[in-house]
Design an enzyme around this catalytic site. Structure first.
Site, PDB file in Angstrom:
ATOM      1  N   LEU A  76       0.802  -1.224   0.000  1.00  0.00           N
ATOM      2  CA  LEU A  76       0.000   0.000   0.000  1.00  0.00           C
ATOM      3  C   LEU A  76       0.836   1.276   0.000  1.00  0.00           C
ATOM      4  O   LEU A  76       0.298   2.374   0.140  1.00  0.00           O
ATOM      5  CB  LEU A  76      -0.972  -0.007   1.188  1.00  0.00           C
ATOM      6  CG  LEU A  76      -1.934  -1.201   1.199  1.00  0.00           C
ATOM      7  CD1 LEU A  76      -2.813  -1.162   2.431  1.00  0.00           C
ATOM      8  CD2 LEU A  76      -2.763  -1.265  -0.063  1.00  0.00           C
ATOM      9  N   HIS A  78       2.962   4.283  -1.665  1.00  0.00           N
ATOM     10  CA  HIS A  78       2.986   5.006  -2.931  1.00  0.00           C
ATOM     11  C   HIS A  78       4.389   4.964  -3.531  1.00  0.00           C
ATOM     12  O   HIS A  78       5.367   5.071  -2.785  1.00  0.00           O
ATOM     13  CB  HIS A  78       2.611   6.484  -2.714  1.00  0.00           C
ATOM     14  CG  HIS A  78       1.210   6.688  -2.282  1.00  0.00           C
ATOM     15  ND1 HIS A  78       0.825   6.602  -0.964  1.00  0.00           N
ATOM     16  CD2 HIS A  78       0.095   6.980  -2.991  1.00  0.00           C
ATOM     17  CE1 HIS A  78      -0.472   6.837  -0.882  1.00  0.00           C
ATOM     18  NE2 HIS A  78      -0.943   7.060  -2.093  1.00  0.00           N
ATOM     19  N   MET A 114       8.576   4.750   5.457  1.00  0.00           N
ATOM     20  CA  MET A 114       8.731   3.355   5.035  1.00  0.00           C
ATOM     21  C   MET A 114       9.987   3.166   4.191  1.00  0.00           C
ATOM     22  O   MET A 114      10.643   2.130   4.280  1.00  0.00           O
ATOM     23  CB  MET A 114       7.486   2.881   4.270  1.00  0.00           C
ATOM     24  CG  MET A 114       6.238   2.821   5.142  1.00  0.00           C
ATOM     25  SD  MET A 114       6.454   2.001   6.748  1.00  0.00           S
ATOM     26  CE  MET A 114       6.984   0.373   6.255  1.00  0.00           C
ATOM     27  N   GLU A 115      10.341   4.171   3.405  1.00  0.00           N
ATOM     28  CA  GLU A 115      11.559   4.091   2.601  1.00  0.00           C
ATOM     29  C   GLU A 115      12.794   4.074   3.493  1.00  0.00           C
ATOM     30  O   GLU A 115      13.736   3.301   3.258  1.00  0.00           O
ATOM     31  CB  GLU A 115      11.601   5.244   1.602  1.00  0.00           C
ATOM     32  CG  GLU A 115      10.614   5.122   0.458  1.00  0.00           C
ATOM     33  CD  GLU A 115       9.137   5.293   0.836  1.00  0.00           C
ATOM     34  OE1 GLU A 115       8.276   4.908   0.030  1.00  0.00           O
ATOM     35  OE2 GLU A 115       8.837   5.805   1.938  1.00  0.00           O
ATOM     36  N   ASP A 129      23.581 -11.463   5.434  1.00  0.00           N
ATOM     37  CA  ASP A 129      23.738 -12.385   4.309  1.00  0.00           C
ATOM     38  C   ASP A 129      25.201 -12.583   3.944  1.00  0.00           C
ATOM     39  O   ASP A 129      25.647 -13.712   3.726  1.00  0.00           O
ATOM     40  CB  ASP A 129      22.967 -11.870   3.098  1.00  0.00           C
ATOM     41  CG  ASP A 129      23.121 -12.790   1.901  1.00  0.00           C
ATOM     42  OD1 ASP A 129      22.863 -14.003   2.041  1.00  0.00           O
ATOM     43  OD2 ASP A 129      23.515 -12.307   0.821  1.00  0.00           O
TER      44      ASP A 129
END
Length: 159
Positions: A76, A78, A114-115, A129
């Site tokens: 959700l 953008h 969120m970024e 990793d």
């Protein structure tokens, strides 16, 4: 005071928030993450002895790329035209850990929290990793928003 969830419509269904009528403003957000590891693993990274190459440089690039792909990863969100993405990685040998801090900026109608969180998360996962062959019990922690500026909801800071 309880706030309504913005990604849930009147029928209780998930939806993408309509930002059409919002004003364009300067927005920025920073996030952080930590990864704890043995002194030997951390020394290997700091001294550039890892057989896969420069762990911090790879994690930095991964975090930047991740910020740009956030809307592809989180349904959700953008798609945003980011004007700055910065990922800083700092070894903290005295605490046997690495601190990742991300910063995202733009001029837009919606925030970049969120970024910033995605950048820090993917950078720390990249470190894991690259080093998992050497140490599997590293601990990732404290992925969190540190600061946010701009937008209707105002500023936020942990400090």
């Amino acid at each position: 005071m309880t706030k309504n969830l913005t990604h849930i419509n009147a029928d209780g269904n998930a939806h993408m928030v309509d930002v059409t009528e919002k004003k364009i403003t300067q927005r920025e957000a920073s996030a952080q993450a930590f990864i704890e590891m043995s002194p030997e693993t951390l020394a290997m990274i700091i001294e550039g002895r890892h057989h896969k190459g420069d762990v911090f440089a790879t994690a930095r690039i991964a975090g930047i790329q991740a910020a740009k792909k956030t809307s592809d990863l989180i349904p959700l969100c953008h798609p945003l035209m980011l004007t700055k993405v910065e990922v800083n990685i700092e070894a903290e040998p005295e605490k046997q850990r690495v601190k990742i801090t991300s910063l995202c900026k733009l001029s837009g109608k919606t925030g970049v929290e969120m970024e910033a969180l995605t950048a820090a998360s993917i950078a720390v996962l990249t470190i894991y990793d690259m080093c998992k062959a050497v140490q599997k019990d590293m601990v990732i922690s404290q992925i969190r928003l540190v600061e946010k500026k701009g937008g209707k909801s105002g500023d936020f800071s942990l400090a």
